[in-house]
Design a protein around this motif. Structure first.
Motif, PDB file in Angstrom:
ATOM      1  N   ASP A  91       0.837  -1.213   0.000  1.00 43.14           N
ATOM      2  CA  ASP A  91       0.000   0.000   0.000  1.00 43.14           C
ATOM      3  C   ASP A  91       0.872   1.263   0.000  1.00 43.14           C
ATOM      4  OD1 ASP A  91      -2.612   1.351   2.236  1.00 43.14           O
ATOM      5  OD2 ASP A  91      -1.874   1.927   0.229  1.00 43.14           O
ATOM      6  N   MET A  93       0.565   4.065  -1.352  1.00 43.40           N
ATOM      7  CA  MET A  93      -0.165   5.332  -1.218  1.00 43.40           C
ATOM      8  C   MET A  93      -0.272   5.744   0.263  1.00 43.40           C
ATOM      9  SD  MET A  93      -0.683   6.715  -3.958  1.00 43.40           S
ATOM     10  CE  MET A  93      -1.445   8.064  -3.110  1.00 43.40           C
ATOM     11  N   LYS A  94      -0.432   4.735   1.128  1.00 48.21           N
ATOM     12  CA  LYS A  94      -0.582   5.043   2.571  1.00 48.21           C
ATOM     13  C   LYS A  94       0.629   5.839   3.063  1.00 48.21           C
ATOM     14  CE  LYS A  94      -0.729   2.661   7.047  1.00 48.21           C
ATOM     15  NZ  LYS A  94      -0.601   1.341   7.717  1.00 48.21           N
ATOM     16  N   TYR A  95       1.817   5.429   2.618  1.00 47.62           N
ATOM     17  CA  TYR A  95       3.048   6.070   3.137  1.00 47.62           C
ATOM     18  C   TYR A  95       3.383   7.343   2.372  1.00 47.62           C
ATOM     19  CZ  TYR A  95       2.959   1.710   5.495  1.00 47.62           C
ATOM     20  OH  TYR A  95       2.533   0.645   6.246  1.00 47.62           O
ATOM     21  N   ILE A  96       3.004   7.378   1.092  1.00 46.28           N
ATOM     22  CA  ILE A  96       3.176   8.629   0.340  1.00 46.28           C
ATOM     23  C   ILE A  96       2.358   9.730   1.030  1.00 46.28           C
ATOM     24  CG2 ILE A  96       2.611   9.812  -1.829  1.00 46.28           C
ATOM     25  CD1 ILE A  96       3.294   7.129  -3.275  1.00 46.28           C
ATOM     26  N   ASN A  97       1.111   9.423   1.344  1.00 49.36           N
ATOM     27  CA  ASN A  97       0.235  10.403   2.009  1.00 49.36           C
ATOM     28  C   ASN A  97       0.709  10.718   3.420  1.00 49.36           C
ATOM     29  OD1 ASN A  97      -1.469  10.675  -0.219  1.00 49.36           O
ATOM     30  ND2 ASN A  97      -2.629   8.837   0.364  1.00 49.36           N
ATOM     31  N   LYS A  98       1.119   9.684   4.147  1.00 51.80           N
ATOM     32  CA  LYS A  98       1.532   9.899   5.557  1.00 51.80           C
ATOM     33  C   LYS A  98       2.731  10.839   5.616  1.00 51.80           C
ATOM     34  CE  LYS A  98       3.011   7.547   9.770  1.00 51.80           C
ATOM     35  NZ  LYS A  98       2.329   6.737  10.775  1.00 51.80           N
ATOM     36  N   LYS A 100       3.819  12.968   3.246  1.00 51.70           N
ATOM     37  CA  LYS A 100       3.467  14.311   2.732  1.00 51.70           C
ATOM     38  C   LYS A 100       2.653  15.092   3.762  1.00 51.70           C
ATOM     39  CE  LYS A 100       3.503  14.619  -2.091  1.00 51.70           C
ATOM     40  NZ  LYS A 100       3.001  14.475  -3.449  1.00 51.70           N
ATOM     41  N   ASP A 101       1.730  14.394   4.460  1.00 58.04           N
ATOM     42  CA  ASP A 101       0.897  15.085   5.467  1.00 58.04           C
ATOM     43  C   ASP A 101       1.753  15.637   6.605  1.00 58.04           C
ATOM     44  OD1 ASP A 101      -1.244  14.445   3.936  1.00 58.04           O
ATOM     45  OD2 ASP A 101      -2.015  12.841   5.238  1.00 58.04           O
ATOM     46  N   LEU A 125       3.272  11.654  -7.783  1.00 57.93           N
ATOM     47  CA  LEU A 125       3.032  11.989  -6.367  1.00 57.93           C
ATOM     48  C   LEU A 125       4.326  12.095  -5.572  1.00 57.93           C
ATOM     49  CD1 LEU A 125       0.197   9.328  -6.038  1.00 57.93           C
ATOM     50  CD2 LEU A 125      -0.131  11.818  -6.217  1.00 57.93           C
TER      51      LEU A 125
END
Ligand code: DX5
Ligand code: ZN
Length: 204
Positions: A91, A93-98, A100-101, A125
């Motif tokens: 997953d 995306m989970k860590y890309i978002n985490k 970046k957030d 991304l």
């Protein structure tokens, strides 16, 4: 081309002060859990005690299975980049978002057997793509030519990400590729750091 020095094979961690004054663009921290790769390096508390006062920007390379908890720890170093391995999760995306957030630039690393094609959908991304030119886990390994075409492919795709290469970079192999950032470990840390850096600067 910017230089990120890997301190994985540094003889004496107190030499960090010397390295910190050599104006490298980044200090590359190789964080290994002994699970994703057969080698274990510093836990957060230990590495934090060494790098908390460095002025060189930090480039954290996570070679770990439990990406979540390592991000939770290493975010506290206020790094420029946190890079995780595509192969360590189903997953990404989970860590890309985490990451970046957290306001930290996110990198994705691919091992020698992973193609650029496999990560193509994530490229828009990412802030950084780390191409491994050795099998992750140890410093001092031989550069793998298979990394050359990946760097060229990523440069041609012209995304907003920076392209970083990592493993076996020395004063010869560095001219085989054209990344934005080159990680250099043993070529710098085996011997006189300043002299080795100057040797590299002379050829790029
Ligand atoms: C390997 C690490 C690399 C390594 C580079 O798993 O990710 O950063 O320390 O060291 P050299 O330049 O000696 O290959
Ligand atoms: Zn690395």
């Amino acid at each position: 081309m910017k230089l990120a020095v890997s301190i994985l094979q540094i003889k004496n961690i107190n030499d960090l002060k010397v390295i910190d004054n050599l104006d490298f663009d980044y200090l590359h921290l190789d964080i290994m859990d002994g699970l994703f790769v057969p080698n274990k390096t510093w836990e957060y508390e230990e590495i934090n005690s060494f790098v908390k006062d460095t002025k060189t920007k930090l480039d954290v390379h996570l070679m770990v299975n439990d990406i979540d908890s390592y991000i939770d720890d290493f975010k506290n170093l206020n790094p420029e980049f946190i890079t995780f391995h595509y192969e360590a999760t189903n997953d990404p995306m989970k860590y890309i978002n985490k990451i970046k957030d957290l306001g930290i630039k996110v990198g994705m690393s691919i091992k020698p057997n992973t193609s650029v094609e496999e990560i193509k959908d994530f490229l828009p991304l990412l802030d950084l793509v780390l191409v491994m030119s050795v099998e992750p886990g140890f410093g001092g390994q031989k550069f793998m030519d298979s990394a050359i075409s990946k760097v060229n492919e990523l440069n041609a795709l012209k995304g907003d990400y920076v392209v970083e290469i990592d493993g076996g970079i020395n004063d010869e192999t560095i001219n085989l590729v054209n990344p934005d950032i080159a990680v250099v470990g043993s070529f710098i840390t085996n011997g006189d750091y300043k002299e080795n850096k100057e040797k590299l600067k002379r050829v790029i």
